[in-house]
Design an enzyme around this catalytic site. Structure first.
Site, PDB file in Angstrom:
ATOM      1  CB  ILE A 210      28.078  55.224  23.119  1.00 40.55           C
ATOM      2  CG1 ILE A 210      29.538  55.568  22.773  1.00 40.55           C
ATOM      3  CG2 ILE A 210      27.138  56.361  22.730  1.00 40.55           C
ATOM      4  CD1 ILE A 210      30.167  56.667  23.601  1.00 40.55           C
TER       5      ILE A 210
ATOM      6  CG  LEU B   6      17.015  45.922  54.235  1.00 43.47           C
ATOM      7  CD1 LEU B   6      17.127  47.431  54.268  1.00 43.47           C
ATOM      8  CD2 LEU B   6      16.388  45.472  52.930  1.00 43.47           C
TER       9      LEU B   6
ATOM     10  N   GLY C  91      21.235  40.496  55.810  1.00 43.15           N
ATOM     11  CA  GLY C  91      21.216  39.525  54.712  1.00 43.15           C
ATOM     12  C   GLY C  91      20.168  39.869  53.662  1.00 43.15           C
TER      13      GLY C  91
ATOM     14  CD  GLU D 119      26.681  63.017  31.774  1.00 41.33           C
ATOM     15  OE1 GLU D 119      26.896  64.237  31.898  1.00 41.33           O
ATOM     16  OE2 GLU D 119      25.705  62.555  31.200  1.00 41.33           O
TER      17      GLU D 119
ATOM     18  CB  SER E 104      34.679  60.847  42.365  1.00 41.56           C
ATOM     19  OG  SER E 104      33.330  60.525  42.568  1.00 41.56           O
TER      20      SER E 104
HETATM   21  C1  FAD Z   1      27.331  52.815  31.865  1.00 36.59           C
HETATM   22  C2  FAD Z   1      28.165  53.865  31.202  1.00 36.59           C
HETATM   23  C3  FAD Z   1      27.562  54.779  30.357  1.00 36.59           C
HETATM   24  C4  FAD Z   1      28.327  55.739  29.699  1.00 36.59           C
HETATM   25  N1  FAD Z   1      27.724  56.580  28.800  1.00 36.59           N
HETATM   26  C5  FAD Z   1      28.525  57.378  28.028  1.00 36.59           C
HETATM   27  C6  FAD Z   1      27.959  58.121  26.946  1.00 36.59           C
HETATM   28  O1  FAD Z   1      26.759  58.077  26.685  1.00 36.59           O
HETATM   29  N2  FAD Z   1      28.791  58.868  26.173  1.00 36.59           N
HETATM   30  C7  FAD Z   1      30.130  58.936  26.414  1.00 36.59           C
HETATM   31  O2  FAD Z   1      30.834  59.612  25.671  1.00 36.59           O
HETATM   32  N3  FAD Z   1      30.700  58.251  27.442  1.00 36.59           N
HETATM   33  C8  FAD Z   1      29.923  57.467  28.242  1.00 36.59           C
HETATM   34  N4  FAD Z   1      30.488  56.744  29.260  1.00 36.59           N
HETATM   35  C9  FAD Z   1      31.926  56.838  29.479  1.00 36.59           C
HETATM   36  C10 FAD Z   1      32.304  57.512  30.788  1.00 36.59           C
HETATM   37  O3  FAD Z   1      32.060  58.880  30.711  1.00 36.59           O
HETATM   38  C11 FAD Z   1      33.771  57.153  31.072  1.00 36.59           C
HETATM   39  O4  FAD Z   1      33.797  55.794  31.473  1.00 36.59           O
HETATM   40  C12 FAD Z   1      34.393  58.040  32.124  1.00 36.59           C
HETATM   41  O5  FAD Z   1      34.547  59.321  31.631  1.00 36.59           O
HETATM   42  C13 FAD Z   1      35.751  57.521  32.597  1.00 36.59           C
HETATM   43  O6  FAD Z   1      36.580  57.191  31.537  1.00 36.59           O
HETATM   44  P1  FAD Z   1      37.335  55.764  31.548  1.00 36.59           P
HETATM   45  O7  FAD Z   1      36.312  54.743  31.817  1.00 36.59           O
HETATM   46  O8  FAD Z   1      38.129  55.638  30.294  1.00 36.59           O
HETATM   47  O9  FAD Z   1      38.317  55.835  32.785  1.00 36.59           O
HETATM   48  P2  FAD Z   1      39.793  56.508  32.854  1.00 36.59           P
HETATM   49  O10 FAD Z   1      39.747  57.880  32.307  1.00 36.59           O
HETATM   50  O11 FAD Z   1      40.777  55.562  32.250  1.00 36.59           O
HETATM   51  O12 FAD Z   1      40.008  56.590  34.424  1.00 36.59           O
HETATM   52  C14 FAD Z   1      40.420  55.464  35.200  1.00 36.59           C
HETATM   53  C15 FAD Z   1      40.679  55.965  36.632  1.00 36.59           C
HETATM   54  O13 FAD Z   1      41.747  56.933  36.610  1.00 36.59           O
HETATM   55  C16 FAD Z   1      41.318  58.144  37.195  1.00 36.59           C
HETATM   56  N5  FAD Z   1      41.958  59.268  36.521  1.00 36.59           N
HETATM   57  C17 FAD Z   1      42.079  59.498  35.192  1.00 36.59           C
HETATM   58  N6  FAD Z   1      42.719  60.654  34.984  1.00 36.59           N
HETATM   59  C18 FAD Z   1      42.976  61.195  36.179  1.00 36.59           C
HETATM   60  C19 FAD Z   1      43.610  62.404  36.645  1.00 36.59           C
HETATM   61  N7  FAD Z   1      44.054  63.305  35.783  1.00 36.59           N
HETATM   62  N8  FAD Z   1      43.695  62.619  37.953  1.00 36.59           N
HETATM   63  C20 FAD Z   1      43.215  61.703  38.857  1.00 36.59           C
HETATM   64  N9  FAD Z   1      42.610  60.564  38.505  1.00 36.59           N
HETATM   65  C21 FAD Z   1      42.489  60.317  37.169  1.00 36.59           C
HETATM   66  C22 FAD Z   1      39.801  58.151  36.987  1.00 36.59           C
HETATM   67  O14 FAD Z   1      39.169  59.019  37.911  1.00 36.59           O
HETATM   68  C23 FAD Z   1      39.466  56.697  37.231  1.00 36.59           C
HETATM   69  O15 FAD Z   1      39.398  56.442  38.608  1.00 36.59           O
HETATM   70  C24 FAD Z   1      29.719  55.808  29.933  1.00 36.59           C
HETATM   71  C25 FAD Z   1      30.317  54.884  30.812  1.00 36.59           C
HETATM   72  C26 FAD Z   1      29.571  53.908  31.411  1.00 36.59           C
HETATM   73  C27 FAD Z   1      30.271  52.902  32.286  1.00 36.59           C
END
Ligand code: FAD
Length: 399
Positions: A158, A354, A356, A379, A382
């Site tokens: 978060i 760039l 190295g 958010e 991809s």
């Molecule tokens: C720096 C940072 C800031 C963040 N800030 C916030 C915030 O303020 N509030 C908040 O609520 N969240 C926040 N997040 C969370 C972020 O939104 C999630 O990390 C993101 O939605 C992915 O969820 P996950 O990491 O659990 O990955 P997962 O959902 O476990 O996904 C892992 C992989 O599987 C793929 N995948 C999953 N389901 C499918 C599908 N159905 N089809 C194809 N591919 C799929 C994904 O694309 C990904 O490549 C933040 C994350 C980071 C790293």
């Protein structure tokens, strides 16, 4: 396609802040990986970190002011930009789900004043619920006797988590209804039962604080349910009857913010492109500037073309949202998808140009590459953006 005078003035103003305040501080805060309070304070003093700033930008009926602003700030530095604008995630959630009275009460409290700065956070993601936001385990149970909601669960990743003064938390009220049984809640400052868990050490945007938020018997007044109890009860009744819902609480927030996220990715990509272009004109090998080699010049041509293409998608999505045109083909997702992947590609190409010097921390390009990667993850990854677009264009529930 011309920007109007207000938009041009906004861009010039923010470019000055990005160039003179953010750029010189970016390396230090990336290394320190702490909340950059002096930069947030300066942004508040200048009126950039303020409710007025966001309200004015959002009031632009073309939708462009907000994406123009974010591109400039992320051009300055994406980590510092996120530290300044992380609050707007919580604000967007209150805007999307709160009643007008709740918006009036809570949004000013998300920003505070230049003398008493406040931060907000938006907590959806959980250890076992990232992309699949319908499977949240955080529970909200209503205690009728005290007219309070009791929240329990753990949120992860978060932005501003645990250091925010206002946390907007999405929780499950009726787990059997999955995403349709969720609601958003405001957790006021210093509420017992809300605490910060692990703070994460990250690859990029390191000036932005990212942590777990732990909710243990966290009691909040009934009035902190965004949208109010009557609206929730009606929505749950419709869901139990199997009627179509409008949109889930978390998804409503994410849809609205996608072009804004894409705009930040654009800012990073533009920074890297400009730097690489200047460098390629200066750097000489084999007795000529490296830009005189087609291999390098074509990279730059592709980088610029992809950035400009991504910007058009971001502007279109921002304009559609502002003029209330529905995203019938997932246009919001298109903008974030292309801008995020463009930023990763362009910053990697900049490192290559760039050589190295692109790989070491004395130059900003490796930082921009590290910063860019988050834009294909948070958010909506991809893959999830492609899923949204695929479902929208096909009408098929593509898995
Ligand atoms: C720096 C940072 C800031 C963040 N800030 C916030 C915030 O303020 N509030 C908040 O609520 N969240 C926040 N997040 C969370 C972020 O939104 C999630 O990390 C993101 O939605 C992915 O969820 P996950 O990491 O659990 O990955 P997962 O959902 O476990 O996904 C892992 C992989 O599987 C793929 N995948 C999953 N389901 C499918 C599908 N159905 N089809 C194809 N591919 C799929 C994904 O694309 C990904 O490549 C933040 C994350 C980071 C790293």
């Amino acid at each position: 396609m011309d920007l109007n005078d207000d938009q041009r003035t906004l861009v010039e103003w923010l470019h000055g802040f990005a160039e003179n305040v953010m750029r010189p501080a970016a390396h230090e805060w990336d290394e320190r990986e702490e909340t950059p309070w002096p930069i947030i304070e300066e942004a508040a003093r200048l009126g950039i970190y303020s409710l007025d700033f966001f309200a004015n930008a959002m009031a632009d009926r073309s939708g462009l002011s907000i994406v123009l602003a974010l591109e400039e700030l992320a051009w300055g530095d994406a980590g510092l930009c996120m530290a300044i604008i992380g609050t707007s995630l919580g604000v967007a959630a209150i805007m999307a789900n709160g009643t007008p009275e709740q918006q009036m009460e809570w949004i000013p409290r998300c920003f505070g004043t230049p003398d008493d700065i406040k931060l907000a956070a938006f907590g959806v993601s959980e250890p076992d619920a990232g992309s699949d936001v319908s499977s949240l385990r955080t529970r909200a149970v209503y205690d009728e006797a005290s007219d309070e909601w009791v929240l329990n669960g753990t949120k992860t990743w978060i932005t501003n988590g645990g250091i925010a003064d206002v946390h907007v938390i999405v929780a499950s009220v009726e787990p059997a209804l999955a995403g349709r049984g969720q609601a958003s809640f405001v957790v006021p400052e210093k509420t017992p039962g809300l605490s910060m868990g692990q703070k994460f050490s990250k690859m990029g945007i390191r000036a932005s604080h990212t942590a777990e938020v732990v909710l243990e018997d966290c009691r909040i007044p009934g009035s902190c349910l965004l949208g109010g109890k009557d609206r929730l009860d009606e929505r749950l009744a419709r869901a139990r009857d199997g009627q179509r819902s409008q949109s889930q609480a978390a998804m409503a927030t994410f849809e609205a913010t996608r072009p804004a996220v894409g705009a930040q990715a654009l800012g990073i990509a533009r920074a890297a492109y400009e730097y690489a272009l200047d460098y390629a004109k200066e750097r000489k090998q084999f007795g000529r500037a490296i830009v005189e080699n087609q291999a390098i010049a074509f990279k730059l041509a592709d980088m610029k073309t992809r950035i400009d293409g991504a910007r058009l998608l971001v502007w279109r999505a921002a304009w559609m949202a502002a003029t209330r045109k529905p995203y019938l083909n997932g246009e919001g997702s298109m903008s974030k998808l292309v801008a995020g992947e463009t930023a990763v590609h362009v910053t990697e190409e900049a490192i290559q140009i760039l050589g190295g010097y692109g790989y070491v921390r004395d130059y900003p390009v490796e930082r921009w590459h590290r910063d860019s990667k988050i834009y294909t993850i948070f958010e909506g990854t991809s893959e999830i953006q492609r899923l949204v677009i695929a479902r929208a264009i096909s009408g098929v529930r593509v898995q």
